[in-house]
Write a protein that holds these residues in place. Structure first.
Motif, PDB file in Angstrom:
ATOM      1  N   VAL A  18       0.805  -1.214   0.000  1.00 42.13           N
ATOM      2  CA  VAL A  18       0.000   0.000   0.000  1.00 42.13           C
ATOM      3  C   VAL A  18       0.844   1.272   0.000  1.00 42.13           C
ATOM      4  N   THR A  22       0.030   4.197  -2.520  1.00 46.27           N
ATOM      5  CA  THR A  22      -0.409   5.482  -1.982  1.00 46.27           C
ATOM      6  C   THR A  22       0.415   6.631  -2.559  1.00 46.27           C
ATOM      7  N   CYS A  26      -1.113   9.673  -4.808  1.00 44.79           N
ATOM      8  CA  CYS A  26      -0.920  11.075  -4.424  1.00 44.79           C
ATOM      9  C   CYS A  26      -0.314  11.883  -5.567  1.00 44.79           C
ATOM     10  N   VAL A  46      -8.391   5.880  -3.835  1.00 47.19           N
ATOM     11  CA  VAL A  46      -8.664   5.250  -2.541  1.00 47.19           C
ATOM     12  C   VAL A  46      -9.159   3.821  -2.737  1.00 47.19           C
ATOM     13  N   MET A  49      -6.227   1.702  -3.598  1.00 49.41           N
ATOM     14  CA  MET A  49      -5.398   1.430  -2.426  1.00 49.41           C
ATOM     15  C   MET A  49      -5.997   0.320  -1.581  1.00 49.41           C
TER      16      MET A  49
END
Length: 249
Positions: A18, A22, A26, A46, A49
């Motif tokens: 993750v 992530t 981002c 999201v 993820m």
């Protein structure tokens, strides 16, 4: 014993997966050319993820979200709550969160690029300015999402609700939608550094409205909303409602 063994194996493996996902999400969000696109990328990111570590996200009751402005009020049990609620709500929603998150490496810039509204509860002047800003946004038709507890603790339980969101709702005649988040505390809550597997569920209930625009009506709305959220989140009631003098967002 099997569950403990699974948790021991899952935690480091999920972390290894993750973290790079992530970072990638981002960077993609930050690079998005417009706010609507960045929010859509964030919502999809999201879900990616969570899927990358085998966590299902179930959302129920989205039909209760009204067309136009409203305030979604949810319980707060983990740093993940804002993320999963972002994935569950339409991209039109703006989130109100503590300003400390604005300084997190990479995450803070991502939140700013997604139009998150930061609140500084230590400054009465900034809180007053924020209140006026939120009222303007609601008048302009923008829906908001707020964690009315203001923070969370390691131990399970619903904390008292701050008054600010409900004072604004009563003043602007805006409906409040109670929401319950389950599973994030086990997934990544408390003081743990590594995740544990848990399904995540978000449930929305029909909107509530203040019976008037005065302070007493706002506090009644606060208490009623909290009853609904308490029933949805499945955690114990950690405290009685705050005093009428506590008007922080």
């Amino acid at each position: 014993m099997l569950r403990r063994l699974f948790d021991a194996l899952y935690a480091p493996l999920a972390t290894l997966i993750v973290v790079p996902v992530t970072v990638l999400v981002c960077l993609i969000v930050i690079a998005g050319p417009t706010l609507p696109i960045r929010r859509e990328l964030g919502r999809a990111g999201v879900r990616l993820m969570l899927a990358s570590i085998g966590v299902p996200l179930r959302v129920r009751g989205r039909e209760h979200l009204p067309q136009g402005p409203c305030i979604v009020v949810a319980n707060h049990a983990s740093y993940l709550d804002g993320l999963v609620l972002t994935a569950a709500l339409p991209r039109t929603f703006s989130f109100v969160v503590q300003d400390g998150a604005a300084n997190w490496p990479l995450i803070g810039l991502t939140l700013r690029r997604m139009g998150v509204i930061f609140v500084n509860r230590a400054s009465a002047l900034q809180s007053a300015r924020l209140t006026r800003q939120l009222i303007r946004r609601l008048h302009d038709g923008e829906p908001l999402a707020i964690f009315a507890e203001g923070t969370f603790r390691a131990e399970p339980g619903l904390l008292p609700f701050k008054n600010g969101a409900f004072l604004i709702a009563a003043r602007t005649h805006t409906p409040v939608v109670p929401a319950g988040i389950r599973g994030t505390r086990r997934l990544y809550g408390g003081d743990r550094r590594l995740p544990r597997w848990s399904a995540v569920e978000i449930v929305f209930r029909p909107p509530l409205r203040a019976t008037g625009s005065d302070r007493e009506a706002a506090l009644r709305l606060r208490d009623l909303t909290r009853q609904h959220v308490l029933a949805l989140c499945g955690e114990p009631d950690r405290h009685l409602a705050p005093s009428a003098a506590d008007a922080d967002l």
